[in-house]
Scaffold this active site. Sequence first.
Site, short mmCIF file in Angstrom:
data_model
loop_
_atom_site.label_atom_id
_atom_site.label_comp_id
_atom_site.label_asym_id
_atom_site.label_seq_id
_atom_site.Cartn_x
_atom_site.Cartn_y
_atom_site.Cartn_z
N HIS A 1 6.71 40.74 123.10
CA HIS A 1 5.66 41.27 122.22
C HIS A 1 6.16 41.34 120.77
CE1 HIS A 1 7.15 45.54 123.61
NE2 HIS A 1 7.81 45.17 122.52
N HIS B 1 17.57 40.71 122.73
CA HIS B 1 17.62 40.86 121.27
C HIS B 1 18.24 42.19 120.90
CE1 HIS B 1 13.84 42.88 122.30
NE2 HIS B 1 13.64 43.29 121.06
N GLU C 1 14.04 46.47 127.21
CA GLU C 1 12.58 46.35 127.37
C GLU C 1 12.21 45.55 128.62
OE1 GLU C 1 11.03 46.58 122.72
OE2 GLU C 1 11.14 44.63 123.73
N HIS D 1 6.27 52.00 119.70
CA HIS D 1 7.35 51.88 118.72
C HIS D 1 7.21 52.97 117.66
CE1 HIS D 1 6.90 47.91 120.61
NE2 HIS D 1 8.19 47.73 120.36
#
Length: 287
Positions: free
Chosen positions: A12, A200, A247, A60
């Site tokens: 995403h 990441h 995630e 977030h």
Amino acid sequence: MARITAGVATSHIPALGVAVDLGKTAEAYWAPAFAGYEWTRAWQAAEAKPDVVILVFNDHATAFDMKLIPTFAIGCAERFVPADEGWGPRPVPVVEGHPDLAWHIAQSLILDEFDMTIINDMDVDHGLTVPLSMNFGTDAAFTTPAAWPCKVIPLAVNVVTFPPPTGNRCWALGEAVARAVASFPEDLNVQIWGTGGMSHQLQGPRAGLINRDWDNGFLDGLIGDSDRLRHVPHIEYLRETGSEGIEMVMWLVMRGALGRETRLLHRHYHVPASNTAVGHIVLEPVA
């Protein structure tokens, strides 16, 4: 009764949303990332046609902050407005919920001994809206539709603040979601999506870390009848995929909901997109 017919997982990455919003999807840098979603968009429009998507994502610091950090939260509202993440809301449609199914799932999960936080008012950020853009764009330019083609039930997972839930707990939550959906009396075509990842890290000495081999091994593990991924410990995600790679436990909610065995319909992996690997997979349960 309602039924889960497919599972979709996707990164995403906020920059993908920016590329859509600014009409940059055909540019040389972005085109290979978006090409991997063309099959899915055609399949969604012509064949899959879900009535409802249960969309597993992480907030977030938009709806939640250090004052309130639910491990698992389900959105039961009629609608969810795109959030202003500091530069204005994305120019995408309001997300229409399905309160009847959402409340049914919430009740079923709580009685199944999952301590859910119930949300009746929540703005949704790129964690939820970017996957919708990637899967439901209407043409080769990924033009945003005037309205999303299905109802959406947000299911938020804490993967921002330690401790996040284990992969095993996420997988078990997916199994419980499947039981909840199967007990809903209305005839509904339901998909469940897991979002986030892949490898990441956004800060520190390892910023920019991408682990192609681990990512592709994770994609392999979602296919077939293996449940090895539910047992991957937090420290392995951190070591191999960076601080934000955790995630990917949200993908395991999707995988757990599909039952013992899955069949691969589509798979895509691309590096780079911003500072992240793009991962995407479409699965169906094997009866």
